[in-house]
Design a protein around this motif. Structure first.
Motif, PDB file in Angstrom:
ATOM      1  N   LYS A  52     -18.845  33.689  19.644  1.00 61.16           N
ATOM      2  CA  LYS A  52     -17.887  34.015  20.693  1.00 61.16           C
ATOM      3  C   LYS A  52     -17.244  33.093  21.276  1.00 61.16           C
ATOM      4  CE  LYS A  52     -17.360  37.867  23.828  1.00 61.16           C
ATOM      5  NZ  LYS A  52     -18.228  39.074  24.535  1.00 61.16           N
ATOM      6  N   ASN A  53     -15.993  32.336  21.179  1.00 63.10           N
ATOM      7  CA  ASN A  53     -15.342  31.437  21.581  1.00 63.10           C
ATOM      8  C   ASN A  53     -14.279  31.760  22.537  1.00 63.10           C
ATOM      9  OD1 ASN A  53     -16.802  29.744  19.785  1.00 63.10           O
ATOM     10  ND2 ASN A  53     -15.319  30.343  18.323  1.00 63.10           N
ATOM     11  N   GLY A  54     -14.043  31.064  23.527  1.00 61.96           N
ATOM     12  CA  GLY A  54     -12.851  31.112  24.360  1.00 61.96           C
ATOM     13  C   GLY A  54     -11.590  31.056  23.879  1.00 61.96           C
ATOM     14  N   SER A  55     -10.451  31.328  24.393  1.00 62.76           N
ATOM     15  CA  SER A  55      -9.110  31.438  23.825  1.00 62.76           C
ATOM     16  C   SER A  55      -8.829  29.655  23.407  1.00 62.76           C
ATOM     17  CB  SER A  55      -8.112  31.792  24.654  1.00 62.76           C
ATOM     18  OG  SER A  55      -8.056  31.157  26.043  1.00 62.76           O
ATOM     19  N   LEU A  56      -9.113  28.883  24.305  1.00 65.38           N
ATOM     20  CA  LEU A  56      -8.641  27.281  23.709  1.00 65.38           C
ATOM     21  C   LEU A  56      -9.487  27.035  22.844  1.00 65.38           C
ATOM     22  CD1 LEU A  56      -8.299  25.723  27.563  1.00 65.38           C
ATOM     23  CD2 LEU A  56      -6.639  26.431  25.917  1.00 65.38           C
ATOM     24  N   VAL A  57     -10.641  27.325  22.657  1.00 66.04           N
ATOM     25  CA  VAL A  57     -11.595  26.711  21.441  1.00 66.04           C
ATOM     26  C   VAL A  57     -10.995  27.580  20.256  1.00 66.04           C
ATOM     27  CG1 VAL A  57     -13.494  26.633  20.325  1.00 66.04           C
ATOM     28  CG2 VAL A  57     -13.644  26.434  22.777  1.00 66.04           C
ATOM     29  N   LYS A  58     -10.807  28.634  20.345  1.00 66.62           N
ATOM     30  CA  LYS A  58      -9.989  29.362  19.193  1.00 66.62           C
ATOM     31  C   LYS A  58      -8.613  28.578  18.777  1.00 66.62           C
ATOM     32  CE  LYS A  58     -11.637  33.957  20.254  1.00 66.62           C
ATOM     33  NZ  LYS A  58     -11.316  35.484  20.781  1.00 66.62           N
ATOM     34  N   LYS A  59      -7.936  28.137  19.951  1.00 65.70           N
ATOM     35  CA  LYS A  59      -6.626  27.476  19.627  1.00 65.70           C
ATOM     36  C   LYS A  59      -6.869  26.265  18.663  1.00 65.70           C
ATOM     37  CE  LYS A  59      -3.374  29.271  23.120  1.00 65.70           C
ATOM     38  NZ  LYS A  59      -4.312  30.097  23.952  1.00 65.70           N
ATOM     39  N   MET A  60      -7.894  25.510  19.128  1.00 58.67           N
ATOM     40  CA  MET A  60      -8.320  24.178  18.868  1.00 58.67           C
ATOM     41  C   MET A  60      -8.653  24.357  17.401  1.00 58.67           C
ATOM     42  SD  MET A  60      -8.191  21.011  20.493  1.00 58.67           S
ATOM     43  CE  MET A  60      -8.887  20.874  22.016  1.00 58.67           C
ATOM     44  N   ILE A  61      -9.517  25.314  16.944  1.00 55.26           N
ATOM     45  CA  ILE A  61     -10.245  25.488  15.789  1.00 55.26           C
ATOM     46  C   ILE A  61      -9.078  25.947  14.671  1.00 55.26           C
ATOM     47  CG2 ILE A  61     -11.616  26.809  14.236  1.00 55.26           C
ATOM     48  CD1 ILE A  61     -13.481  27.091  16.594  1.00 55.26           C
ATOM     49  N   GLY A  62      -8.294  26.831  15.020  1.00 53.45           N
ATOM     50  CA  GLY A  62      -7.428  27.713  14.042  1.00 53.45           C
ATOM     51  C   GLY A  62      -5.981  27.204  14.061  1.00 53.45           C
ATOM     52  N   SER A  63      -5.592  26.426  14.869  1.00 53.18           N
ATOM     53  CA  SER A  63      -4.265  26.199  15.059  1.00 53.18           C
ATOM     54  C   SER A  63      -3.778  24.636  14.978  1.00 53.18           C
ATOM     55  CB  SER A  63      -3.372  26.869  16.269  1.00 53.18           C
ATOM     56  OG  SER A  63      -2.128  26.388  16.480  1.00 53.18           O
ATOM     57  N   ARG A  64      -3.128  24.403  13.904  1.00 51.36           N
ATOM     58  CA  ARG A  64      -2.614  22.951  13.970  1.00 51.36           C
ATOM     59  C   ARG A  64      -1.484  22.794  14.788  1.00 51.36           C
ATOM     60  NH1 ARG A  64      -0.476  20.799   8.224  1.00 51.36           N
ATOM     61  NH2 ARG A  64       1.013  22.565   8.176  1.00 51.36           N
ATOM     62  N   PHE A  65      -0.772  23.847  15.174  1.00 51.16           N
ATOM     63  CA  PHE A  65       0.204  23.579  16.375  1.00 51.16           C
ATOM     64  C   PHE A  65      -0.566  23.206  17.557  1.00 51.16           C
ATOM     65  CE2 PHE A  65       2.244  25.529  19.926  1.00 51.16           C
ATOM     66  CZ  PHE A  65       3.581  24.918  20.227  1.00 51.16           C
TER      67      PHE A  65
END
Length: 325
Positions: A175-188
């Motif tokens: 269960k990850n916070g929004s910034l960790v999700k961005k870092m994992i899943g988004s090259r942008f």
């Protein structure tokens, strides 16, 4: 006016990022007004750092304390360094044999892309422990150190007597916070974090991860020096962390050392539910949730953290049944 180590541009970039981070608004009412704000003055660190060459890298570490006490090894979190443990280091120096390590590619230890996996880090940890003749080690490893410690005791011929881990990846799904999700899943977003650099990265972390503590200007300057020019490398660690957990999650029930799980109640990066899931999966674990603390709980409530570490390494790790508090 004292010099701001973050700088105006770093603060503006961090503020822009906070505007699109839901956890920033959720935590705003829980944060003390001074939380995360830099304390200016002459900081005197109890931790005396040194460098050693290992695997062709310049590695920063520290030793100290009482050689006759239990051995405690602290691993650096992100985006901090081993200096974040200074208050605990000072309090334990009379009773524990203390070692600290900036992991390769983190803190002020050199590193490269080949070290941005849990397996590579745990192999290095094994070498560091062996080369320094450490045995019966109690490893304290929040944040990025957590999967390294877990991988080490699961897959290496380890010298650990126990591990204390938290606020990092292990169980899946996490269960990850929004910034960790961005870092994992988004090259942008990995590109954006890289472009805004260490000042925004550290400033944003301070705003989300502290509910009480104020870091010193010397401490923040050390973190900035640690990550200047290599946020891009750090983002590769996040990209690979779901795959890295495949070496940990399936093996948790076989873990053969006592584990104390610690977590901040209001962790905005990896939610405290992960702690409870991990506690349920491990055969021999204790759980402490630091009430009204953020991701940097070891500084938000350093007195409780220090007491927890000492009571654990001074015999608490020998408990027979699972517990939580």
């Amino acid at each position: 006016m004292p010099k701001d180590p973050i700088g105006v541009i770093g603060r503006l970039n961090a503020a822009s990022l906070m505007m699109i981070t839901p956890e920033f608004y959720t935590l705003r009412s829980k944060r003390a007004k001074s939380a995360g704000k830099i304390k200016h003055g002459c900081a005197k660190f109890s931790i005396k750092t040194a460098f050693v060459q290992m695997d062709g890298l310049k590695i920063r570490y520290a030793t100290g304390g009482n050689a006759d006490g239990p051995t405690v090894l602290f691993l650096s979190p992100l985006p901090q360094s081993i200096l974040c443990y200074d208050a605990t280091w000072s309090a334990l120096s009379a009773t524990a044999n203390l070692v600290a390590l900036d992991l390769p590619g983190f803190g002020q230890s050199e590193g490269n892309i080949s070290y941005m996996t849990f397996a590579a880090q745990s192999a290095f940890l094994q070498k560091f422990i062996d080369e320094h003749g450490l045995t019966d080690v109690h490893i304290v490893a929040p944040d990025i150190g957590m999967p390294v410690a877990l991988h080490y005791v699961l897959h290496r011929e380890h010298k650990a007597k126990s591990i204390m881990v938290g606020a990092g990846p292990s169980v899946q799904p996490s269960k990850n916070g929004s910034l960790v999700k961005k870092m994992i899943g988004s090259r942008f977003w990995r590109f954006m974090f890289t472009m805004t650099g260490a000042p925004a990265f550290i400033c944003g972390a301070n705003q989300l991860a502290y509910l009480h503590h104020r870091p010193s200007d010397a401490e923040v300057a050390d973190y900035l020096a640690s990550y200047s020019g290599r946020i891009g490398l750090v983002t590769k660690w996040f990209k690979g962390y779901p795959d890295g957990c495949k070496d940990i999650d399936p093996h948790l029930a076989t873990l053969n050392v006592p584990v104390h799980i610690f977590w901040g109640e209001h962790d905005a990066f990896l939610m405290a539910d992960n702690a409870k899931k991990l506690h349920a999966r491990l055969p021999h674990s204790a759980l402490t949730i630091f009430k009204n603390c953020g991701h940097f709980f070891y500084q938000d409530n350093s007195a409780k953290f220090t007491d927890l570490v000492w009571s654990w390494v001074n015999g608490g790790y020998t408990f027979d049944t699972k517990r939580g508090h």
